[in-house]
Scaffold this motif. Structure first.
Motif, short mmCIF file in Angstrom:
data_model
loop_
_atom_site.label_atom_id
_atom_site.label_comp_id
_atom_site.label_asym_id
_atom_site.label_seq_id
_atom_site.Cartn_x
_atom_site.Cartn_y
_atom_site.Cartn_z
N LEU A 37 0.51 -1.26 -0.14
CA LEU A 37 0.15 0.27 -0.01
C LEU A 37 0.64 0.92 -0.16
N SER A 38 1.99 1.42 0.75
CA SER A 38 3.22 2.45 0.55
C SER A 38 2.97 2.93 -0.80
N SER A 39 3.44 2.04 -1.90
CA SER A 39 3.19 2.46 -3.00
C SER A 39 1.82 2.36 -4.14
N MET A 40 1.33 3.00 -2.74
CA MET A 40 -0.47 3.21 -4.43
C MET A 40 -0.98 4.24 -3.12
N ALA A 41 -0.79 5.39 -3.04
CA ALA A 41 -1.49 6.47 -2.21
C ALA A 41 -2.27 6.67 -2.71
N ASN A 42 -3.79 7.45 -2.40
CA ASN A 42 -4.38 7.75 -3.06
C ASN A 42 -5.15 6.80 -4.11
N HIS A 43 -5.22 5.62 -3.30
CA HIS A 43 -6.23 4.18 -3.70
C HIS A 43 -7.23 3.98 -3.03
N THR A 44 -8.59 3.53 -3.20
CA THR A 44 -9.11 2.45 -1.70
C THR A 44 -8.69 1.47 -2.75
N ILE A 45 -8.57 1.06 -2.02
CA ILE A 45 -9.23 -0.93 -2.56
C ILE A 45 -9.54 -1.31 -1.38
N LYS A 46 -10.53 -2.86 -1.91
CA LYS A 46 -11.63 -3.37 -1.22
C LYS A 46 -11.39 -4.83 -1.01
N LEU A 47 -10.57 -5.70 0.22
CA LEU A 47 -10.39 -6.70 0.05
C LEU A 47 -11.51 -7.86 0.80
N GLY A 48 -11.82 -9.08 -0.13
CA GLY A 48 -12.72 -9.95 0.12
C GLY A 48 -11.61 -11.38 0.82
N GLY A 49 -12.88 -12.33 0.28
CA GLY A 49 -12.48 -13.67 1.26
C GLY A 49 -10.27 -13.70 1.57
N GLY A 50 -9.59 -14.37 1.99
CA GLY A 50 -8.57 -14.76 1.71
C GLY A 50 -7.29 -14.11 1.70
N LEU A 51 -7.90 -12.10 1.85
CA LEU A 51 -6.51 -11.34 2.37
C LEU A 51 -6.53 -10.68 3.49
N ARG A 52 -5.47 -10.17 4.09
CA ARG A 52 -5.85 -9.68 5.00
C ARG A 52 -4.69 -8.27 4.79
N GLN A 53 -4.39 -7.25 5.76
CA GLN A 53 -4.20 -6.22 5.68
C GLN A 53 -3.58 -6.07 7.20
N ASP A 54 -1.91 -5.91 6.81
CA ASP A 54 -0.63 -5.68 8.18
C ASP A 54 0.33 -4.40 7.93
N CYS A 55 -0.81 -3.69 7.75
CA CYS A 55 -0.19 -2.76 8.35
C CYS A 55 -0.03 -2.07 6.72
N ASP A 56 0.66 -1.99 5.70
CA ASP A 56 0.87 -1.60 4.20
C ASP A 56 0.79 -2.40 3.67
N ALA A 57 1.31 -4.10 4.21
CA ALA A 57 1.59 -5.13 2.87
C ALA A 57 -0.42 -6.16 2.99
N ILE A 58 -0.54 -6.12 1.90
CA ILE A 58 -1.63 -6.50 1.91
C ILE A 58 -1.23 -8.96 1.76
N SER A 59 -1.59 -9.18 2.83
CA SER A 59 -1.18 -10.83 2.52
C SER A 59 -2.49 -11.49 2.46
N VAL A 60 -2.31 -13.16 1.92
CA VAL A 60 -2.72 -14.27 1.43
C VAL A 60 -2.56 -14.67 2.97
N MET A 61 -4.20 -15.72 2.79
CA MET A 61 -4.50 -15.90 4.56
C MET A 61 -5.11 -17.15 3.61
N LYS A 62 -4.89 -17.90 2.30
CA LYS A 62 -5.49 -19.12 1.87
C LYS A 62 -5.49 -19.51 0.42
N ALA A 63 -4.73 -20.77 0.03
CA ALA A 63 -4.26 -21.17 -1.01
C ALA A 63 -5.53 -20.72 -2.35
N GLY A 64 -5.07 -20.43 -3.57
CA GLY A 64 -5.99 -20.44 -4.76
C GLY A 64 -5.93 -19.44 -5.95
N LYS A 65 -6.36 -18.52 -6.04
CA LYS A 65 -6.39 -18.10 -7.25
C LYS A 65 -6.25 -16.68 -6.81
N LEU A 66 -5.89 -14.86 -7.22
CA LEU A 66 -6.10 -13.87 -6.52
C LEU A 66 -6.75 -13.24 -7.73
#
Lengths: 291, 252
Positions: free
Chosen positions: B26-55
């Motif tokens: 997220l640090s490289s994409m200021a001024n963006h709003t993103i919506k996260l669905g299932g299987g993703l989580r936010q840790d500060c600036d990083a969006i990481s994956v929580m389950k295996a699958g296709k993004l």
């Protein structure tokens, strides 16, 4: 209560009705004909569980067999005979209706059917398992783990038991010491482990009865097991002798079933034998490479 | 790939991801709003994956992980197939292959009143829509569309229901029509209801049997369609068409 409801595996009325109506037209939902067996694959342990372990897949059904041996004191009434015991393990991973820990009614029945087929038909020579009469004998333990339940666990577990017994090797032991009464167990590196003596291969073939018993199918799937009116397992050996029959409810033509069973049992037996042979060959080849 | 968000140089979109992958910074994409669905989580600036699958990414800003599994995680607005387990005064208890049983209020039918409560025996198969899916509460279903009409929802009679993975049912519902259904539909006529929870219902009428299978009774059509669908999960589009061709040849 709700948790229990959520854990049971259930079927819709539509499925049950459809399976029955399709069977009236000699059709089975997986596209088989009434007397077609599912694909049977037998695999053997490669790495750590080198000998005496097998994995059998019968369609969706997945069973692992595992044989271990131990030196024990023999039973009083049979001082020069080893023992063979069968244990079943039904994992809740295989089917949500299996409870962890406590063996269910079906787990006991399955163990008994296989036990009856193998032990009471004296397929495994127990007298050769004697080391020191009245003092020490080998106790062979067969563990059968149900990994996935896709129906007809009995046949799959039986094949797994046979395949693992056929590849099992027990360490050789001799008597030694000062008075010649001390038992020395030789590690596999020193003396080649010995296979079990197996006289014949009792193969279980299961039939399911539907309706008034006039519809008979072989190797029922889990869905068919939920609908069937009765079931019969016939265990036949190499000579075509019937070693055991287990019939739970329903009416059916037993003689006709036995005739079909003897044909299928021959097929299954040749599959087991060729799988074991291939495994032994591979093992022999690996040994050559090592040196 | 113009779907690739401009701000992240190494895009994982439409690729397989596993838990722990950091897919967005997220640090490289200021001024963006993103919506996260299932299987993703936010840790500060990083969006990481929580389950295996296709993004997956949908314009303008939605990200989620799509996977194929046997268990269904309820999601609002999904259309699913449920099996009635029990009926209570206010609700039917419905099994949806999820972690908990779902509630179907007895009034959630078109023109539903206390007077005309439908009767479903245990084991009835229902085509329903998820309206509530919150943590800690049983999901809630309805048999009407958003405007209160029955639409296609309700009990499914006859036919045959089989289980699939959630990935397979999503593939069957994808647009354009998935090759296996297209190939089958050219030669046979059948009805199908696909639930996103990994249940598929198929029904073929004797009178609706197509030109190529005049002698075939309806069960054989249903079995053929069912098996074709079940074995198509790991096949490519071309392979699916070949497989259907082979199956159809066999019944002719």
């Amino acid at each position: 209560m709700e948790q229990r409801l959520a854990n049971t595996w259930r079927m819709s009325v539509n499925e049950k009705k459809f399976i029955e109506t399709a069977l009236l037209a000699d059709l089975r939902v997986d596209g088989r004909r009434p007397f077609d067996y599912r694909r049977l694959t037998i695999k053997f342990g490669r790495q750590v569980l080198e000998d005496g372990s097998s994995e059998v897949q019968l369609g969706q059904t997945h069973v692992m067999g595992f044989v271990t041996s131990q030196l024990v004191q023999p039973y009083r009434d049979r001082p020069n005979e080893g023992s063979l015991s069968i244990y079943t393990e039904f994992s809740p991973m295989a089917d949500p209706s299996f409870e962890a820990g406590r063996p269910g009614e079906f787990a006991v029945e399955l163990g008994r059917i296989i036990d009856r087929g193998l032990r009471e038909s004296r397929a495994v020579d127990t007298e050769s398992l004697c080391v020191l009469a009245g003092k020490l004998v080998w106790s062979i333990r067969v563990d059968l783990h149900i990994l996935d339940n896709g129906g007809n666990l009995v046949d799959a577990a039986n094949v797994a038991a046979l395949a693992s017994l056929l590849t099992f090797r027990r360490p050789e032991c001799t008597l030694g010491g000062e008075n010649g009464q001390e038992v020395i167990v030789h590690p596999p590196e020193v003396k080649e482990p010995l296979p079990l003596i197996i006289h014949h291969l009792p193969v279980a073939v299961t039939f399911a009865f539907f309706g008034d018993g006039n519809i008979v199918v072989i190797d029922p799937t889990q869905n068919e097991e939920a609908v069937m009116g009765g079931r019969m397992t016939a265990t036949l050996n190499t000579n075509g002798d019937v070693c055991a029959v287990q019939k739970a409810g329903g009416e059916g033509v037993i003689m006709q079933c036995l005739r079909i069973a003897s044909v299928k049992a021959t097929d299954i037996r040749s599959k087991i034998n060729s799988a074991v042979e291939a495994h032994n060959m591979e093992k022999a080849l690996r040994k050559i490479k090592r040196h | 790939m113009d779907e690739r968000p401009l701000t992240s140089p190494t895009s994982f979109v439409d690729h397989i991801v596993v838990p722990g992958d950091v897919v967005l910074n997220l640090s490289s994409m200021a001024n963006h709003t993103i919506k996260l669905g299932g299987g993703l989580r936010q840790d500060c600036d990083a969006i990481s994956v929580m389950k295996a699958g296709k993004l997956r990414f949908s314009k303008p800003n939605k990200y989620w992980v799509e996977s194929s599994q046997k268990r269904y995680v309820p999601c609002v607005e999904d259309t699913i197939l449920g099996i009635v387990v029990d009926s209570k005064a206010d609700n039917f208890l419905v099994d949806i292959k999820g972690p908990a049983l779902a509630f179907l209020p007895v009034l959630a039918f078109e023109g539903g009143t206390r007077r005309n409560i439908p009767k479903f025996e245990t084991g009835t198969l229902l085509y329903v829509r998820v309206v509530k899916a919150n943590d800690g509460v049983n999901p809630e279903l309805t048999c009407t569309d958003a405007s209160g009409k029955a639409a296609e929802f309700g009990p499914l009679k006859e036919g045959y229901m089989f289980e699939s993975s959630t990935g397979l049912s999503r593939m069957l519902l994808s647009s354009p029509t998935c090759p296996v259904l297209e190939a089958l539909g050219k030669k046979l006529s059948f009805e199908i209801a696909v639930g996103l929870n990994g249940r598929v219902w198929v029904w073929a009428d004797l009178s609706s049997v197509g030109r190529f299978s005049v002698n075939a009774a309806s069960p054989s059509t249903v079995i053929l369609v069912g098996n074709a669908i079940m074995s198509s999960e790991s096949l490519s589009g071309v392979q699916q068409r070949i497989m259907v061709e082979k199956l159809l040849q066999r019944i002719q």
